[in-house]
Design a protein around this motif. Structure first.
Motif, mmCIF file in Angstrom:
data_model
loop_
_atom_site.group_PDB
_atom_site.id
_atom_site.type_symbol
_atom_site.label_atom_id
_atom_site.label_comp_id
_atom_site.label_asym_id
_atom_site.label_seq_id
_atom_site.Cartn_x
_atom_site.Cartn_y
_atom_site.Cartn_z
ATOM 1 N N SER A 138 -29.920 106.920 -37.538
ATOM 2 C CA SER A 138 -29.439 107.902 -38.499
ATOM 3 C C SER A 138 -29.492 107.336 -39.925
ATOM 4 C CB SER A 138 -28.015 108.312 -38.117
ATOM 5 O OG SER A 138 -27.474 109.119 -39.121
ATOM 6 N N VAL A 139 -28.882 106.177 -40.129
ATOM 7 C CA VAL A 139 -28.824 105.632 -41.502
ATOM 8 C C VAL A 139 -30.224 105.237 -41.982
ATOM 9 C CG1 VAL A 139 -27.929 103.774 -42.968
ATOM 10 C CG2 VAL A 139 -26.455 104.799 -41.214
ATOM 11 N N ASN A 140 -30.943 104.501 -41.157
ATOM 12 C CA ASN A 140 -32.211 103.941 -41.636
ATOM 13 C C ASN A 140 -33.321 105.004 -41.703
ATOM 14 O OD1 ASN A 140 -30.581 101.727 -41.455
ATOM 15 N ND2 ASN A 140 -31.953 100.489 -40.224
ATOM 16 N N ASN A 141 -33.466 105.784 -40.647
ATOM 17 C CA ASN A 141 -34.561 106.762 -40.647
ATOM 18 C C ASN A 141 -34.195 108.013 -41.453
ATOM 19 O OD1 ASN A 141 -34.974 104.886 -38.500
ATOM 20 N ND2 ASN A 141 -36.529 106.224 -37.660
ATOM 21 N N LEU A 180 -41.566 103.706 -55.732
ATOM 22 C CA LEU A 180 -40.569 103.424 -54.691
ATOM 23 C C LEU A 180 -40.876 102.081 -54.054
ATOM 24 C CD1 LEU A 180 -38.280 104.269 -52.716
ATOM 25 C CD2 LEU A 180 -40.042 105.402 -51.347
ATOM 26 N N ILE A 181 -39.875 101.210 -54.050
ATOM 27 C CA ILE A 181 -40.025 99.919 -53.370
ATOM 28 C C ILE A 181 -39.067 99.916 -52.181
ATOM 29 C CG2 ILE A 181 -39.690 97.410 -53.567
ATOM 30 C CD1 ILE A 181 -40.578 99.038 -56.672
ATOM 31 N N VAL A 182 -39.626 99.743 -50.999
ATOM 32 C CA VAL A 182 -38.848 99.837 -49.764
ATOM 33 C C VAL A 182 -38.616 98.437 -49.198
ATOM 34 C CG1 VAL A 182 -38.830 100.788 -47.418
ATOM 35 C CG2 VAL A 182 -39.914 102.061 -49.253
ATOM 36 N N ALA A 183 -37.371 98.166 -48.806
ATOM 37 C CA ALA A 183 -37.050 96.871 -48.189
ATOM 38 C C ALA A 183 -37.392 96.934 -46.713
ATOM 39 C CB ALA A 183 -35.569 96.570 -48.371
ATOM 40 N N SER A 184 -38.401 96.180 -46.311
ATOM 41 C CA SER A 184 -38.745 96.117 -44.896
ATOM 42 C C SER A 184 -38.417 94.713 -44.373
ATOM 43 C CB SER A 184 -40.219 96.482 -44.706
ATOM 44 O OG SER A 184 -40.524 96.528 -43.337
ATOM 45 N N SER A 185 -38.921 94.391 -43.206
ATOM 46 C CA SER A 185 -38.428 93.184 -42.546
ATOM 47 C C SER A 185 -39.505 92.527 -41.696
ATOM 48 C CB SER A 185 -37.257 93.596 -41.651
ATOM 49 O OG SER A 185 -37.014 92.629 -40.669
ATOM 50 N N VAL A 190 -34.387 98.334 -32.044
ATOM 51 C CA VAL A 190 -34.236 99.600 -32.767
ATOM 52 C C VAL A 190 -34.266 99.331 -34.274
ATOM 53 C CG1 VAL A 190 -32.624 101.504 -33.236
ATOM 54 C CG2 VAL A 190 -33.017 100.719 -30.882
ATOM 55 N N TYR A 191 -33.708 98.187 -34.668
ATOM 56 C CA TYR A 191 -33.749 97.808 -36.091
ATOM 57 C C TYR A 191 -35.199 97.685 -36.564
ATOM 58 C CZ TYR A 191 -33.367 94.916 -40.271
ATOM 59 O OH TYR A 191 -33.488 94.421 -41.543
ATOM 60 N N ALA A 192 -36.010 96.925 -35.801
ATOM 61 C CA ALA A 192 -37.419 96.731 -36.181
ATOM 62 C C ALA A 192 -38.139 98.079 -36.230
ATOM 63 C CB ALA A 192 -38.100 95.789 -35.188
ATOM 64 N N LEU A 193 -37.865 98.915 -35.234
ATOM 65 C CA LEU A 193 -38.492 100.239 -35.192
ATOM 66 C C LEU A 193 -38.115 101.046 -36.433
ATOM 67 C CD1 LEU A 193 -40.028 102.500 -33.665
ATOM 68 C CD2 LEU A 193 -37.880 103.058 -32.534
ATOM 69 N N SER A 194 -36.843 100.978 -36.803
ATOM 70 C CA SER A 194 -36.397 101.773 -37.960
ATOM 71 C C SER A 194 -37.022 101.247 -39.253
ATOM 72 C CB SER A 194 -34.871 101.795 -38.056
ATOM 73 O OG SER A 194 -34.378 100.559 -38.527
ATOM 74 N N LYS A 195 -37.203 99.927 -39.348
ATOM 75 C CA LYS A 195 -37.825 99.357 -40.553
ATOM 76 C C LYS A 195 -39.294 99.770 -40.619
ATOM 77 C CE LYS A 195 -34.699 97.813 -42.863
ATOM 78 N NZ LYS A 195 -34.546 98.138 -44.287
ATOM 79 N N TYR A 196 -39.950 99.770 -39.470
ATOM 80 C CA TYR A 196 -41.352 100.184 -39.436
ATOM 81 C C TYR A 196 -41.462 101.668 -39.800
ATOM 82 C CZ TYR A 196 -46.164 100.603 -37.840
ATOM 83 O OH TYR A 196 -47.515 100.823 -37.782
ATOM 84 N N ASP A 197 -40.556 102.473 -39.249
ATOM 85 C CA ASP A 197 -40.545 103.906 -39.565
ATOM 86 C C ASP A 197 -40.334 104.125 -41.066
ATOM 87 O OD1 ASP A 197 -40.943 104.602 -36.963
ATOM 88 O OD2 ASP A 197 -38.864 105.120 -36.537
ATOM 89 N N GLN A 198 -39.438 103.345 -41.646
ATOM 90 C CA GLN A 198 -39.191 103.479 -43.092
ATOM 91 C C GLN A 198 -40.481 103.247 -43.876
ATOM 92 O OE1 GLN A 198 -36.007 100.656 -44.010
ATOM 93 N NE2 GLN A 198 -34.620 102.381 -44.295
ATOM 94 N N GLU A 199 -41.152 102.167 -43.521
ATOM 95 C CA GLU A 199 -42.430 101.846 -44.192
ATOM 96 C C GLU A 199 -43.413 102.996 -44.059
ATOM 97 O OE1 GLU A 199 -44.504 98.479 -42.667
ATOM 98 O OE2 GLU A 199 -43.121 97.011 -43.523
ATOM 99 N N ARG A 200 -43.618 103.420 -42.806
ATOM 100 C CA ARG A 200 -44.644 104.439 -42.549
ATOM 101 C C ARG A 200 -44.295 105.747 -43.241
ATOM 102 N NH1 ARG A 200 -48.429 101.531 -42.110
ATOM 103 N NH2 ARG A 200 -49.558 103.480 -42.104
#
Ligand code: UD2
Length: 350
Positions: free
Chosen positions: A98-101, A120-125, A183-193
């Motif tokens: 919810s928060v990340n995506n 836009l600069i996105v913090a990924s991981s 799920v964290y990694a997935l959400s970071k990847y989703d944010q990027e994409r």
């Protein structure tokens, strides 16, 4: 290019250092932050470390009205608001997603609706890589070791480590394929994409920065899901032996939060749109055991023996450290804070 910028999650560990960096370079800084109790404590107000020049809007990045208000009059956005913590993401699945995506979706929709081009600069991981890159004796690369060697998990790593390790860990470049294990990694990847897809459609210039193991002052010590240095710090300060998972020889790339803040500013200021993904690390590798040794030296602690558990923490990877060639060449990024210096600053803050 000084102007007015928004940092979502700007009252947190990395965001507040980024605010300092931007203020030093003449920017006006607005922060949207929900001041989550896990980080800021119950009923927390404005954190004392946040520069008085920063305009703070308390609000959730999923709240459309708060995001619209925060965006008004800004020329660029750093999106750092997120739930952090790999292990925790595996049982707070709904909250992380919810928060990340959804938070990223609300921000992107608001940016797409507004006129005016904002970067836009996105913090990924680094978590999106899963295991780092490996090479064998013949020079061939292995980008998903677990798959290559037959879904090896945790304890099954033994044949790969130490003297008998047939695969050598090497710096991981941006082109390594993602291997999402939480799920964290997935959400970071989703944010990027999501940012890249929406940005491409609405001409929003997007850069995603994949942070490695960020450490420094203001990292929450009370949160058991923060980085290993914050965990070591709180255990040592309370006279408890630090716990080392596996054999402690797993390698990481520890990067000072000051260098990360500089990298964020450089990503804002760089005038190119070809490369959109960058690793942000120190470019150096260090084992967890060495991290503890150096930290104990800096803290002058020699009476506490660590407990080496030999056991694997669920979801952990063995080695991962950054290839930062692209950030150096394209962003002009050059890490400046040596590990000893960073540790001394952290120790002074504790
Ligand atoms: C994860 C994420 C990273 C970032 C970071 C935030 C991955 C691959 N990476 O990195 O993107 O979000 O978390 O913290 O998921 N360790 C101990 N004793 C402890 C705690 C940790 O030995 O008390 C070890 C741990 O097993 C690991 C290393 O220290 O090998 C680093 O752990 P961490 O939680 O600081 O970060 P890491 O690399 O899992």
């Amino acid at each position: 290019m000084a102007g007015s910028v928004l940092i979502t999650g700007g009252a947190g560990f990395i965001g507040s250092h980024l605010a300092d960096e931007l203020l030093r370079h003449g920017y006006r800084v607005r922060v949207l932050d929900s001041l989550v109790p896990q980080v800021h404590g119950p009923d927390a107000g404005r954190p004392g470390y946040l520069d008085p020049e920063v305009e703070l809007i308390k609000g959730d990045v999923r709240d459309q009205a708060a995001v619209q208000k925060a965006l008004a009059g800004t020329e660029a956005v750093f999106h750092l608001a997120a739930m952090v913590g790999v292990g925790q993401s595996m049982y707070e699945i709904e909250r992380y997603t919810s928060v990340n995506n959804c938070g990223t979706a609300v921000l992107l929709e608001a940016m797409a609706k507004e006129r005016g081009e904002r970067k836009l600069i996105v913090a990924s991981s680094m978590s999106i890589y899963g295991e780092g890159r490996y090479r064998d004796g013949s020079g061939a690369y292995y980008d998903d070791v677990r798959r290559e060697v037959g879904q090896l998990q945790r304890g099954d790593w033994e044949p790969l480590i130490g003297e008998r390790e047939p695969l050598i860990p090497v710096p991981t470049p941006e082109e390594k394929a993602p291997s999402l294990a939480s799920v964290y990694a997935l959400s970071k990847y989703d944010q990027e994409r999501m940012a890249l897809i929406v940005g491409g459609c609405y001409r929003i210039p997007v850069i995603a920065l994949r942070f490695f193991n960020v450490y420094g002052t203001r990292q929450a010590l009370s949160n058991p899901y923060t980085g290993v240095l914050a965990i070591f710090a709180s255990r040592l300060m309370n006279g408890n032996p630090p716990r080392i998972f596996e054999d402690g020889r797993q390698q990481r790339d520890f990067v000072s939060v000051h260098d990360v803040a500089t990298a964020c500013r450089l990503a804002l200021e760089v005038d190119q749109q070809k490369q959109q993904l960058f690793n942000i690390g120190s470019g150096a590798r260090i084992s967890v055991l060495q991290v503890l040794e150096r930290f104990c030296q800096v803290l002058n602690v020699n009476s506490i023996e660590p407990e080496i558990t030999g056991s694997y923490r669920a979801g952990d990877i063995r080695h991962c450290f950054a290839d930062i060639t692209s950030a150096r060449e394209v962003l002009g990024y050059a890490p400046r804070v040596g590990f000893e210096e960073g540790l001394r600053e952290l120790a002074g803050w504790l």
